[in-house]
Design an enzyme around this catalytic site. Structure first.
Site, PDB file in Angstrom:
ATOM      1  CG  HIS A   1      -3.171  -1.069  -6.850  1.00  0.00           C
ATOM      2  ND1 HIS A   1      -3.644  -0.434  -5.722  1.00  0.00           N
ATOM      3  CD2 HIS A   1      -3.018  -2.379  -6.499  1.00  0.00           C
ATOM      4  CE1 HIS A   1      -3.787  -1.311  -4.737  1.00  0.00           C
ATOM      5  NE2 HIS A   1      -3.408  -2.503  -5.197  1.00  0.00           N
TER       6      HIS A   1
ATOM      7  CD  GLU B   1      -3.335   2.929  -5.427  1.00  0.00           C
ATOM      8  OE1 GLU B   1      -4.346   2.294  -5.802  1.00  0.00           O
ATOM      9  OE2 GLU B   1      -2.333   2.380  -4.973  1.00  0.00           O
TER      10      GLU B   1
ATOM     11  NE  ARG C   1      -4.288  -1.380   0.056  1.00  0.00           N
ATOM     12  CZ  ARG C   1      -4.384  -2.486  -0.677  1.00  0.00           C
ATOM     13  NH1 ARG C   1      -3.374  -2.856  -1.453  1.00  0.00           N
ATOM     14  NH2 ARG C   1      -5.489  -3.202  -0.664  1.00  0.00           N
TER      15      ARG C   1
HETATM   16  C1  DGY Z   1      -5.245  -6.372  -2.578  1.00  0.00           C
HETATM   17  O1  DGY Z   1      -5.890  -7.398  -2.750  1.00  0.00           O
HETATM   18  O2  DGY Z   1      -5.216  -5.779  -1.502  1.00  0.00           O
HETATM   19  C2  DGY Z   1      -4.464  -5.884  -3.738  1.00  0.00           C
HETATM   20  O3  DGY Z   1      -3.911  -4.640  -3.522  1.00  0.00           O
HETATM   21  C3  DGY Z   1      -5.335  -5.898  -4.984  1.00  0.00           C
HETATM   22  O4  DGY Z   1      -4.465  -5.997  -6.044  1.00  0.00           O
END
Ligand code: DGY
Length: 315
Positions: A280, A262, A233
Site C-alpha cells: 500500500h 491489511e 482498495r
Molecule cells: C488513499 O488516500 O486512500 C490511499 O489509499 C492512500 O495511499
C-alpha cells in the site's frame, strides 16, 4: 480556550503546521491507536486528523459526540475507514484529501502494469536466487504494452492520470463508470470492458456496490494472459478468485498495492509467483504525503473556525 486536535499518526511537525498556526492544542497519537484508544481519546477532543488505518466507526463518533468532536480530517482520498453516515447524523464533518495524490498513485499503477507485463518480480527473483544462467532468446518473455488495451475500472482523477501515462506507452485506453463519462473510450458495461482489455486497472472506492466487483466470473471474461492491477482498495477484487485465475494460467499476472484486511496478506496471494505485491505505497512519496497531511489539517482548521471545508464528504 484552545481547541484540542488529535493527530493519530506520527509525522514530521511541518505536516501539521496549519493546526499549530491556528493555535490549536495538538494531541499526538503514540503510534497507531487501536479502536478502544480511539473511543477513549475521542471523548476529550474537538477534531481528529486520522489516517486510513484508524477505524473511525460509530462507537468512536458517538464517544466524540458526547464530548465536543466536530470534524474528522482523513489523510487519504479513500474514507472507507469512517462511518460517514453516522458522522452526518451526529453533525460531525468528515473531510478527505483528493487531488494531491493522483500522480503518485497513477505512477504506482503504471509501475505495476509494467512490472506485470515485463515479469519484473520473477526476473529479479531469478537473478537474486542464482537461477539466471545468462541471456536467453526465450527467457522471461513478457508482453508488449504498445497497442494493447488498458481497461480502467472507474474514471476519477487517478484513473485519468493513469490514462495519460498509458497514452505515453501507446496503449488503447477504455474506461467504465456507472454514469456515462461522455469521453471517448467509455464502455457502459463492465463485462464488456473485461472482455476487451489486456490489462485491467482498478480505480473505484470501496463501497457496498464495489465490494467483490472484480470476481471470478468477470476475471474469466478477460483474454487468456490478461493482467489485473489494483491500487484502489483490496475488497474491490475477489482475492481468492484472482489467485485462482493466476494459478490456472487464465491470467498471466497481477499487481496489488492493496489488500483485504491489511496489513494481513492472504497466504494464497503470497504463494502465487506471478503476482507483484506492494505494501500500500500508492501515495507514499514525501511530496504527496506532506500535501495530503496539510490538506487534511487545513480543512480541520476551517471547520473549527466555522468555515466550509474544501473537501467535505457527503454521506
Ligand atoms: C488513499 O488516500 O486512500 C490511499 O489509499 C492512500 O495511499
Amino acid at each position: 480556550m484552545p481547541l484540542k486536535v488529535l493527530v493519530t499518526a506520527q509525522m514530521p511537525e511541518q505536516w501539521f503546521d496549519p493546526l499549530k498556526r491556528a493555535g490549536h492544542d495538538i494531541v499526538l497519537g503514540k503510534g497507531l491507536l487501536d479502536h478502544d484508544e480511539l473511543v477513549e481519546a475521542a471523548r476529550e477532543i474537538d477534531a481528529i486528523v486520522s489516517v486510513l488505518t484508524d477505524p473511525i466507526d460509530a462507537a468512536v463518533l458517538e464517544s466524540g459526540a458526547r464530548g465536543s468532536l466536530r470534524v474528522v480530517g482523513n489523510i487519504a482520498v479513500g474514507y472507507d475507514n469512517i462511518d460517514v453516515r453516522r458522522a452526518a447524523e451526529l453533525g460531525i464533518s468528515v473531510c478527505n484529501t483528493p487531488g494531491v495524490l493522483d500522480a503518485a498513485t497513477a505512477d504506482v499503477a503504471m509501475f505495476l502494469i509494467l512490472a506485470c507485463t515485463r515479469r519484473a518480480s520473477a526476473a529479479e527473483y531469478a537473478l537474486r536466487s542464482g537461477a539466471w544462467t545468462g541471456w536467453g532468446l526465450t527467457n522471461l518473455l513478457g508482453s508488449d504494452l504498445e497497442g494493447s488495451t488498458l481497461g480502467l475500472v472507474g474514471y476519477g482523477r487517478i484513473a485519468r492520470a493513469v490514462e495519460r501515462r498509458a497514452n505515453g506507452f501507446s496503449m488503447r485506453v477504455l474506461h467504465h463508470t456507472r454514469h456515462d463519462s461522455g469521453q471517448s473510450g467509455y464502455v457502459a458495461d463492465l463485462d464488456e470492458l473485461m472482455t476487451e482489455s489486456d490489462v485491467i486497472s482498478v480505480h473505484v472506492p470501496l463501497t457496498p456496490e464495489t465490494l467483490g466487483m472484480i470476481d471470478a466470473r468477470r476475471l474469466r471474461l478477460m483474454r487468456r494472459g490478461g493482467v489485473v492491477v489494483n491500487t484502489a482498495r483490496g475488497g474491490v477484487v475477489d482475492e481468492d478468485a484472482l489467485a485462482g485465475a493466476l494459478e490456472s494460467g487464465e491470467l498471466a499476472s497481477a499487481g496489488l498495492d492493496v489488500y483485504v484486511g491489511e496489513p494481513h496478506v492472504a497466504a494464497r496471494l503470497l504463494a502465487t509467483p506471478n503476482l507483484v505485491l506492494l505494501p500500500h505505497i500508492g501515495s507514499a512519496t514525501w511530496g504527496t504525503r506532506s500535501k495530503m497531511a496539510l490538506l487534511a489539517c487545513e480543512d480541520v482548521c476551517r471547520v473549527l473556525e466555522g468555515r466550509t471545508p474544501k473537501n467535505p464528504i457527503h454521506a
